[in-house]
Structures are given as C-alpha cells and as structure tokens.
Design an enzyme around this catalytic site. Structure first.
Site, PDB file in Angstrom:
ATOM      1  N   HIS A 140      -5.287  -6.241  -1.066  1.00 22.17           N
ATOM      2  CA  HIS A 140      -5.055  -4.833  -0.693  1.00 22.17           C
ATOM      3  C   HIS A 140      -6.074  -3.928  -1.398  1.00 22.17           C
ATOM      4  CE1 HIS A 140      -0.547  -5.973  -0.200  1.00 22.17           C
ATOM      5  NE2 HIS A 140      -1.027  -5.766   1.023  1.00 22.17           N
ATOM      6  N   LYS A 188      14.236  -3.730   5.281  1.00 22.92           N
ATOM      7  CA  LYS A 188      13.765  -4.754   4.345  1.00 22.92           C
ATOM      8  C   LYS A 188      14.382  -4.527   2.977  1.00 22.92           C
ATOM      9  CE  LYS A 188       9.164  -6.195   5.970  1.00 22.92           C
ATOM     10  NZ  LYS A 188       7.729  -6.130   5.628  1.00 22.92           N
ATOM     11  N   ARG A 198      -6.880 -10.536   7.763  1.00 17.70           N
ATOM     12  CA  ARG A 198      -7.176 -11.742   6.996  1.00 17.70           C
ATOM     13  C   ARG A 198      -7.631 -12.886   7.884  1.00 17.70           C
ATOM     14  NH1 ARG A 198      -1.545 -11.515   3.975  1.00 17.70           N
ATOM     15  NH2 ARG A 198      -1.130 -10.933   6.108  1.00 17.70           N
ATOM     16  N   SER A 228       1.515 -10.605  -0.161  1.00 19.88           N
ATOM     17  CA  SER A 228       2.533 -10.202  -1.137  1.00 19.88           C
ATOM     18  C   SER A 228       3.656 -11.233  -1.183  1.00 19.88           C
ATOM     19  CB  SER A 228       3.113  -8.840  -0.772  1.00 19.88           C
ATOM     20  OG  SER A 228       2.114  -7.859  -0.820  1.00 19.88           O
TER      21      SER A 228
HETATM   22  O1  PNS Z   1       2.598  -4.248   4.636  1.00 20.02           O
HETATM   23  P1  PNS Z   1       3.310  -4.293   5.960  1.00 20.02           P
HETATM   24  O2  PNS Z   1       4.789  -4.586   5.768  1.00 20.02           O
HETATM   25  O3  PNS Z   1       2.660  -5.219   6.933  1.00 20.02           O
HETATM   26  O4  PNS Z   1       3.186  -2.796   6.556  1.00 20.02           O
HETATM   27  C1  PNS Z   1       3.699  -2.504   7.817  1.00 20.02           C
HETATM   28  C2  PNS Z   1       3.618  -1.011   8.158  1.00 20.02           C
HETATM   29  C3  PNS Z   1       4.156  -0.156   7.041  1.00 20.02           C
HETATM   30  C4  PNS Z   1       2.187  -0.631   8.421  1.00 20.02           C
HETATM   31  C5  PNS Z   1       4.478  -0.847   9.439  1.00 20.02           C
HETATM   32  O5  PNS Z   1       5.720  -1.441   9.204  1.00 20.02           O
HETATM   33  C6  PNS Z   1       4.666   0.588   9.861  1.00 20.02           C
HETATM   34  O6  PNS Z   1       3.772   1.204  10.372  1.00 20.02           O
HETATM   35  N1  PNS Z   1       5.892   1.116   9.642  1.00 20.02           N
HETATM   36  C7  PNS Z   1       6.263   2.460  10.016  1.00 20.02           C
HETATM   37  C8  PNS Z   1       7.134   2.472  11.280  1.00 20.02           C
HETATM   38  C9  PNS Z   1       6.308   2.685  12.539  1.00 20.02           C
HETATM   39  O7  PNS Z   1       5.535   3.604  12.648  1.00 20.02           O
HETATM   40  N2  PNS Z   1       6.525   1.794  13.540  1.00 20.02           N
HETATM   41  C10 PNS Z   1       5.863   1.879  14.829  1.00 20.02           C
HETATM   42  C11 PNS Z   1       4.450   1.322  14.841  1.00 20.02           C
HETATM   43  S1  PNS Z   1       4.364  -0.398  14.662  1.00 20.02           S
END
Ligand code: PNS
Length: 159
Positions: free
Chosen positions: A17, A41, A90, A128
């Site tokens: 990250h 989560k 990745r 993570s």
């Molecule tokens: O590190 P992660 O868990 O892969 O991050 C995921 C993240 C935070 C980028 C994603 O869960 C997110 O955008 N959450 C906010 C909710 C949202 O906007 N959802 C609609 C688009 S996918």
C-alpha cells in the site's frame, strides 16, 4: 490542484500500500488516503487505529493526509475534491474485481476517474489478510509492513 484518493480497508496498511501511496504522491499534488468504515466487515484494527498507523507510516510524505469515510466512495471523493481514485493492481486476479469497482464508480460519478498503478513486483504476493494470518500464527512479517504496524501486530497477538 490535482488531488487523488487512495481508498481501502488497510487492516493493516502494508508496504505494498505504502509503495502505491508514495508513487501516487509523485503524480498528484495531494493524496488523501481514505480508510473505509465497512459495517459488513469485522476488522482486526479499529477505524482510528488503522488511520493512525497510516498517519505514522506516511509522516515523511508532506502531500499525503489520512481520512476515514463511510458510504459511497465516489461521494466521499467529490466531497474532498478528488479527481481520481488510485488503486494498486497486484496480479490478474485483482483485475476483474477492480475493473468492476472502477466501472461502478464511474457510472455513479463520471467526473471521478480511476487510475491503476502496477504494484511493484516485490509486493505482488502481499495482502493485509496474509499479514494478519502470518502475524496471528506467530510468523515473521518483517518487510511486509512498516515497523509501527509490526509493533501493533505484536501487541495485538501477544496477549
Ligand atoms: O482495501 P479494500 O477492502 O479492497 O477496499 C475496498 C474499497 C474501500 C475501495 C471499497 O470497498 C469501496 O469503495 N467501498 C465504499 C463503498 C462503495 O462505494 N461501493 C460501491 C463501489 S464498488
């Protein structure tokens, strides 16, 4: 001012990250690392702990700041005036999910673009969840996370 957002769960932040954040900070005037509060989560670290670990790890990056958010990512991006969402890719296995998210986000908010950075090859295995598992089982996470996170993981699993 070109501002980008690096969103994620960061449970905890890894060196992968940080590599993406550092490289984004060279491309944009300002980078906001936004830690999501996801009610679905159950994270290992609290929202504030996750944000604080990133703040400490990014202390030497003057154009990087850390925030938290809940709800729609693109709404948060608009609120903070970000034109771009930066994500690290990745491997091919990341691609389908990331593409789907990028397309969903673009449909919701066409003024916010998603930019993908290829993860440095030395971090292509790193996640993570892998860090959490190794740390919980007493393995070595040196080189996978910054020192402050290593210490927090030790505290978390030493009791
Ligand atoms: O590190 P992660 O868990 O892969 O991050 C995921 C993240 C935070 C980028 C994603 O869960 C997110 O955008 N959450 C906010 C909710 C949202 O906007 N959802 C609609 C688009 S996918």
């Amino acid at each position: 001012m070109r501002r980008a957002i690096c969103p994620g769960s960061f449970d905890p932040v890894t060196n992968g990250h940080l590599d993406v954040i550092m490289r984004a900070a060279k491309l944009f005037d300002e980078v906001v690392v936004s830690v999501v509060k996801n009610p679905q989560k159950q994270p290992l670290f609290s929202l504030e702990e996750r944000a604080q670990m990133i703040r400490e790890a990014c202390a030497g990056m003057p154009n990087v700041r850390v925030e938290t958010f809940s709800g729609l990512l693109v709404r948060h991006a608009k609120e903070i005036g970000a034109q771009a969402i930066v994500k690290g890719l990745r491997a091919l296995s990341d691609f389908e999910y990331e593409l789907q998210q990028a397309q969903t986000n673009h449909r919701q908010e066409p003024t916010v673009e998603t930019v993908f950075l290829a993860t440095d090859v030395q971090y292509s295995f790193l996640s993570s969840s892998m860090v959490r598992e190794v740390a919980e089982l007493g393995g070595v996470v040196n080189g996978m996370v910054p020192l402050n996170v290593e210490r927090k993981l030790r505290d978390k699993f030493s009791s």
